[in-house]
Design a protein around this motif. Structure first.
Motif, mmCIF file in Angstrom:
data_model
loop_
_atom_site.group_PDB
_atom_site.id
_atom_site.type_symbol
_atom_site.label_atom_id
_atom_site.label_comp_id
_atom_site.label_asym_id
_atom_site.label_seq_id
_atom_site.Cartn_x
_atom_site.Cartn_y
_atom_site.Cartn_z
ATOM 1 N N CYS A 48 0.854 -1.177 0.000
ATOM 2 C CA CYS A 48 0.000 0.000 0.000
ATOM 3 C C CYS A 48 0.894 1.233 0.000
ATOM 4 O O CYS A 48 1.979 1.221 0.600
ATOM 5 C CB CYS A 48 -0.900 -0.022 1.227
ATOM 6 S SG CYS A 48 -2.219 1.222 1.240
ATOM 7 N N TYR A 57 3.893 0.444 2.548
ATOM 8 C CA TYR A 57 3.689 -0.678 3.448
ATOM 9 C C TYR A 57 3.765 -1.972 2.635
ATOM 10 O O TYR A 57 3.323 -2.026 1.492
ATOM 11 C CB TYR A 57 2.326 -0.575 4.126
ATOM 12 C CG TYR A 57 2.143 0.729 4.875
ATOM 13 C CD1 TYR A 57 1.773 1.889 4.209
ATOM 14 C CD2 TYR A 57 2.350 0.793 6.260
ATOM 15 C CE1 TYR A 57 1.620 3.093 4.888
ATOM 16 C CE2 TYR A 57 2.184 1.988 6.938
ATOM 17 C CZ TYR A 57 1.828 3.131 6.252
ATOM 18 O OH TYR A 57 1.684 4.315 6.927
ATOM 19 N N THR A 97 -8.028 2.536 -1.487
ATOM 20 C CA THR A 97 -8.378 2.175 -0.119
ATOM 21 C C THR A 97 -8.422 3.419 0.758
ATOM 22 O O THR A 97 -7.805 4.438 0.438
ATOM 23 C CB THR A 97 -7.379 1.135 0.434
ATOM 24 O OG1 THR A 97 -7.802 0.697 1.721
ATOM 25 C CG2 THR A 97 -5.982 1.722 0.537
ATOM 26 N N THR A 99 -7.246 3.765 3.780
ATOM 27 C CA THR A 99 -6.043 3.956 4.577
ATOM 28 C C THR A 99 -5.082 2.816 4.326
ATOM 29 O O THR A 99 -5.490 1.714 3.940
ATOM 30 C CB THR A 99 -6.396 4.007 6.074
ATOM 31 O OG1 THR A 99 -5.194 4.117 6.846
ATOM 32 C CG2 THR A 99 -7.126 2.740 6.516
ATOM 33 N N CYS A 100 -3.807 3.087 4.543
ATOM 34 C CA CYS A 100 -2.809 2.024 4.463
ATOM 35 C C CYS A 100 -2.533 1.424 5.839
ATOM 36 O O CYS A 100 -1.776 0.464 5.936
ATOM 37 C CB CYS A 100 -1.505 2.555 3.870
ATOM 38 S SG CYS A 100 -1.558 2.814 2.080
ATOM 39 N N ASN A 101 -3.121 1.984 6.865
ATOM 40 C CA ASN A 101 -2.908 1.459 8.209
ATOM 41 C C ASN A 101 -3.834 0.274 8.465
ATOM 42 O O ASN A 101 -5.013 0.322 8.163
ATOM 43 C CB ASN A 101 -3.176 2.544 9.252
ATOM 44 C CG ASN A 101 -2.122 3.625 9.204
ATOM 45 O OD1 ASN A 101 -0.943 3.333 9.030
ATOM 46 N ND2 ASN A 101 -2.529 4.876 9.348
ATOM 47 N N GLY A 102 -3.284 -0.775 9.020
ATOM 48 C CA GLY A 102 -4.095 -1.931 9.354
ATOM 49 C C GLY A 102 -4.498 -2.735 8.130
ATOM 50 O O GLY A 102 -3.722 -2.910 7.202
ATOM 51 N N ASP A 103 -5.729 -3.211 8.140
ATOM 52 C CA ASP A 103 -6.227 -4.085 7.081
ATOM 53 C C ASP A 103 -6.714 -3.249 5.908
ATOM 54 O O ASP A 103 -7.917 -2.952 5.794
ATOM 55 C CB ASP A 103 -7.349 -4.970 7.628
ATOM 56 C CG ASP A 103 -7.835 -5.987 6.613
ATOM 57 O OD1 ASP A 103 -8.748 -6.762 6.949
ATOM 58 O OD2 ASP A 103 -7.321 -5.988 5.473
ATOM 59 N N TYR A 104 -5.801 -2.887 5.014
ATOM 60 C CA TYR A 104 -6.181 -1.994 3.917
ATOM 61 C C TYR A 104 -7.009 -2.706 2.856
ATOM 62 O O TYR A 104 -7.651 -2.062 2.036
ATOM 63 C CB TYR A 104 -4.969 -1.301 3.304
ATOM 64 C CG TYR A 104 -3.771 -2.169 3.025
ATOM 65 C CD1 TYR A 104 -2.700 -2.185 3.909
ATOM 66 C CD2 TYR A 104 -3.687 -2.939 1.875
ATOM 67 C CE1 TYR A 104 -1.579 -2.964 3.664
ATOM 68 C CE2 TYR A 104 -2.582 -3.711 1.614
ATOM 69 C CZ TYR A 104 -1.515 -3.720 2.509
ATOM 70 O OH TYR A 104 -0.413 -4.488 2.255
ATOM 71 N N SER A 106 -9.611 -4.642 3.595
ATOM 72 C CA SER A 106 -10.984 -4.450 4.067
ATOM 73 C C SER A 106 -11.471 -3.033 3.824
ATOM 74 O O SER A 106 -12.679 -2.793 3.797
ATOM 75 C CB SER A 106 -11.081 -4.771 5.555
ATOM 76 O OG SER A 106 -10.832 -6.132 5.793
ATOM 77 N N SER A 107 -10.550 -2.083 3.661
ATOM 78 C CA SER A 107 -10.897 -0.679 3.451
ATOM 79 C C SER A 107 -10.975 -0.300 1.975
ATOM 80 O O SER A 107 -11.167 0.867 1.655
ATOM 81 C CB SER A 107 -9.863 0.221 4.147
ATOM 82 O OG SER A 107 -9.849 -0.014 5.536
#
Length: 121
Positions: A48, A57, A97, A99-104, A106-107
């Motif tokens: 990401c 990421y 997406t 955000t690139c933070n966490g589970d991108y 799912s976003s």
């Protein structure tokens, strides 16, 4: 909609460069994610990049082998893949997406047709 391209057949240890282009819109300053899906497996987020390109990421499975980049002037994003392994075989997609933070994955808000990468000798 986003269109991934550049897939094909590569030998183990080889390289490919995937491109992501937007149709009917701009990629400027939005988060772009690459993900892949192998037959019978869940989608896997692999990389990401932030809107400016300043933050990148990578999943552990590709870290050190794949490089994500973008060129906002060309309205495109890229995924350089080196040291390919047979387990990298999958259909690769790019998407927008939140955000690139966490589970991108799912976003993800939009993605398009993927491109098949096959790694085999």
């Amino acid at each position: 909609q986003l269109q991934a391209s550049g897939g094909g057949l590569a030998q183990p240890g080889g390289s490919l460069r995937l491109s992501c282009a937007a149709s009917g819109g701009t990629l400027d300053y939005i988060f772009i994610a690459w993900f892949r899906q192998a037959p019978g497996k869940e989608r896997e987020g692999i990389s990401c990049i932030s809107g400016s390109g300043g933050s990148r990421y990578y999943a552990d499975s590709v870290n050190g082998r794949f490089t994500i980049s973008r060129d906002n002037a060309k309205n495109a994003a890229y995924l350089n893949m080196n040291s390919l392994k047979p387990e990298d075989t999958a259909v690769y997609y790019c998407g927008v997406t939140h955000t690139c933070n966490g589970d991108y994955v799912s976003s993800l808000t939009t993605w398009g047709q993927g491109t098949l990468v096959t790694v085999s000798s």
